[in-house]
Design an enzyme around this catalytic site. Structure first.
Site, PDB file in Angstrom:
ATOM      1  N   HIS A 134      72.958  83.408 111.885  1.00 41.56           N
ATOM      2  CA  HIS A 134      72.716  83.526 111.288  1.00 41.56           C
ATOM      3  C   HIS A 134      71.711  83.443 110.497  1.00 41.56           C
ATOM      4  O   HIS A 134      71.164  82.298 111.342  1.00 41.56           O
ATOM      5  CB  HIS A 134      73.727  82.668 110.530  1.00 41.56           C
ATOM      6  CG  HIS A 134      74.412  82.902 108.788  1.00 41.56           C
ATOM      7  ND1 HIS A 134      76.000  83.617 108.623  1.00 41.56           N
ATOM      8  CD2 HIS A 134      74.648  82.351 107.991  1.00 41.56           C
ATOM      9  CE1 HIS A 134      75.771  83.979 107.784  1.00 41.56           C
ATOM     10  NE2 HIS A 134      75.101  82.891 106.484  1.00 41.56           N
ATOM     11  N   LYS A 158      81.366  80.052 108.160  1.00 42.16           N
ATOM     12  CA  LYS A 158      81.714  82.143 108.920  1.00 42.16           C
ATOM     13  C   LYS A 158      81.673  81.641 110.024  1.00 42.16           C
ATOM     14  O   LYS A 158      82.603  82.609 110.762  1.00 42.16           O
ATOM     15  CB  LYS A 158      80.421  83.062 107.755  1.00 42.16           C
ATOM     16  CG  LYS A 158      80.962  83.062 106.236  1.00 42.16           C
ATOM     17  CD  LYS A 158      79.471  83.732 106.073  1.00 42.16           C
ATOM     18  CE  LYS A 158      78.238  83.029 105.480  1.00 42.16           C
ATOM     19  NZ  LYS A 158      78.238  81.871 104.570  1.00 42.16           N
ATOM     20  N   ARG A 206      78.721  79.175  93.665  1.00 46.06           N
ATOM     21  CA  ARG A 206      76.808  78.672  93.736  1.00 46.06           C
ATOM     22  C   ARG A 206      75.081  79.197  93.178  1.00 46.06           C
ATOM     23  O   ARG A 206      74.285  78.711  93.075  1.00 46.06           O
ATOM     24  CB  ARG A 206      76.682  78.306  95.221  1.00 46.06           C
ATOM     25  CG  ARG A 206      77.331  77.422  95.481  1.00 46.06           C
ATOM     26  CD  ARG A 206      77.404  77.051  97.039  1.00 46.06           C
ATOM     27  NE  ARG A 206      76.143  76.406  97.784  1.00 46.06           N
ATOM     28  CZ  ARG A 206      75.934  76.893  98.501  1.00 46.06           C
ATOM     29  NH1 ARG A 206      76.446  77.844  99.440  1.00 46.06           N
ATOM     30  NH2 ARG A 206      74.875  77.258  99.168  1.00 46.06           N
ATOM     31  N   SER A 237      78.580  76.255 104.206  1.00 43.01           N
ATOM     32  CA  SER A 237      78.966  78.045 103.644  1.00 43.01           C
ATOM     33  C   SER A 237      78.442  78.605 104.987  1.00 43.01           C
ATOM     34  O   SER A 237      79.701  79.180 105.828  1.00 43.01           O
ATOM     35  CB  SER A 237      77.508  78.088 103.504  1.00 43.01           C
ATOM     36  OG  SER A 237      77.635  79.871 102.669  1.00 43.01           O
ATOM     37  N   ASP A 289      84.883  79.802 100.862  1.00 45.91           N
ATOM     38  CA  ASP A 289      83.102  79.982 101.284  1.00 45.91           C
ATOM     39  C   ASP A 289      83.371  81.532 100.688  1.00 45.91           C
ATOM     40  O   ASP A 289      81.948  81.595  99.385  1.00 45.91           O
ATOM     41  CB  ASP A 289      82.968  80.158 102.376  1.00 45.91           C
ATOM     42  CG  ASP A 289      81.518  80.534 102.454  1.00 45.91           C
ATOM     43  OD1 ASP A 289      80.630  79.982 101.505  1.00 45.91           O
ATOM     44  OD2 ASP A 289      80.733  81.493 103.056  1.00 45.91           O
TER      45      ASP A 289
END
Ligand code: URA
Length: 423
Positions: free
Chosen positions: A85, A190, A171, A186, A164
């Site tokens: 990520h 995930k 957001r 966040s 999320d």
């Protein structure tokens, strides 16, 4: 259950700088998912979090709340399964490249991803720019694709971290992205729901990232690594530079084209190449791979990584030939240098926002492709970038490049490797 009145009091406490206890944060997530707390209250609370800060205990509780809002996949394939990520940047196509590349080295990668956030592009949007591709996979489809193809990239959904999914979109809509705690919760939620056993993070630092300097990015990286470990998973991070776009293409379709061309070997931006190679190497190390040098080169240069990318897209619904057929907008305009000198700065956010505007104004294959980089010497008239789509913002693209008679000092591309994995 938290009532709307209790939520009003919670917002006021955060506005006034209180740290919020775990139970209230879990109750906030649950009440928002059950529509007891509406978007207005949630956005006010998020803004208070951005302005007043969010400590590590709060971040852990919010992460737990996000994970608990959906299913948590337990993957048991008898082999390491990795995830990757990025904290978000401009022209950051690394996930699209790295996921199939690592899979082509024999390591499974299961990734839950997000959409465009603020000025940054979203991996899901880029995948869905290939006609037919779906990212809304249910847990059974996600697992089956991972087992059969070795890699999968899917979205938060009504079953995977739905909290999320909703809060991420809120957001984006309310300019409440840049908070270390909100970003960490966040991202990590995930990674926990996706079921991988170890996670590679690429935390961006610079004017195009949510963390503007390497010290802040390092803080986020360590927080994310500690949180991931708190859920019993291995984690490592690289802190990498985002003071200019990572690749050369900015825009959803342009970026998937850049990833395709990179994997096919027809066009490889050197910065993108260096970051992707470092990520792939670190992931293989994390997975305990024993032949890293050979595997990294062979998987890319033999075309195996490209083939894996195609198989992943096909499994997710890509129409035959759709990837090859992708082209950028035909309407193209050169942006050239108005001054001579070295480029010392690039306004990365501005380029990301312009590309997003071009796309949102009805040009899905539009965006910007830069040719000049920080440190490039330009004469008047040299090419800085090409705009794909309408040219109204040509002068803004030009203004994003700053010139000086003296060459800028060289910044590292990779600031730090954070090895926080459990052994
Ligand atoms: N990526 C995410 O998934 N969430 C954020 O908040 C920022 C980047």
């Amino acid at each position: 259950m938290l009532t709307a009145t209790a939520m009003r009091r919670l917002i006021a406490r955060k506005r006034d700088g209180d740290a919020i206890e775990r139970e209230s944060l879990l109750a906030f997530v649950q009440a928002y998912m059950e529509n007891v707390v509406d978007d207005a209250q949630a956005a006010a609370f998020l803004m208070a979090c951005v302005l007043r800060g969010f400590d590590e205990a709060e971040t852990l509780a919010l992460t737990e709340g996000f994970v608990a809002s959906g299913e948590r996949l337990e993957i048991s394939l008898g082999v390491p399964v990795l995830d990757k990520h990025s904290s978000g940047g401009v022209a950051d196509t690394a996930s699209l490249i790295v996921v199939p590349w690592v899979a082509a080295c024999g390591i499974h990668v299961a990734k839950l991803s997000g959409r465009a956030l603020g000025h940054t592009g979203g991996t899901l949007d880029k995948l869905e720019a290939v006609p037919g591709v779906r990212t809304n996979l249910d847990p059974a489809q996600f697992f089956a694709q991972l087992r059969d193809i070795g890699c999968v990239i899917a979205a938060q959904s009504d079953r995977f971290v739905p909290a999320d999914k909703r809060i991420y979109a809120l957001r984006d809509h309310t300019a409440t992205v840049p908070s270390i705690g909100l970003i960490a919760a966040s991202i990590v939620s995930k990674k926990i729901a996706g079921g991988a056993s170890a996670v590679m993070y690429d935390i961006k630092a610079g004017n195009g990232a949510f963390m503007h300097d390497a010290a802040q990015a390092r803080e986020l990286a360590w927080l994310i690594v500690r949180l991931t470990r708190a859920f019993g998973k291995k984690a490592v991070a690289l802190v990498t530079d985002m003071n200019e776009p990572l690749g050369s293409s900015i825009g959803t379709a342009l970026e998937i084209i850049e990833a395709r061309d990179f994997l096919a070997g027809t066009r490889r931006d050197p910065r993108l190449y260096d970051v992707c190679t470092a990520l792939v190497r670190a992931m293989l190390h994390l997975a305990g791979h024993e032949q890293i040098d050979d595997a990294v080169t062979t998987a890319l240069e033999s075309g195996a990584a490209y083939a894996r990318f195609e198989r992943m897209l096909t499994a997710q619904g890509a129409k035959p030939g759709a990837l090859d057929a992708l082209v950028s907008a035909a309407d193209q305009h050169a942006v050239t240098a108005m001054h001579a000198g070295f480029i010392t700065e690039i306004d990365t956010v501005s380029l990301g926002e312009i590309a997003r505007d071009i796309e949102e104004n009805g040009n899905p294959t539009g965006g910007i492709r830069i040719s000049a980089r920080i440190g490039t010497y330009c004469r008047v008239g040299d090419l800085l970038a090409i705009m794909y789509g309408p040219c109204e913002k040509l002068s803004e693209v030009s203004a994003a490049f700053k010139f000086s008679a003296t060459a800028p000092s060289v910044r590292p591309l990779i600031y730090e490797h954070i090895l926080g994995h459990l052994d």
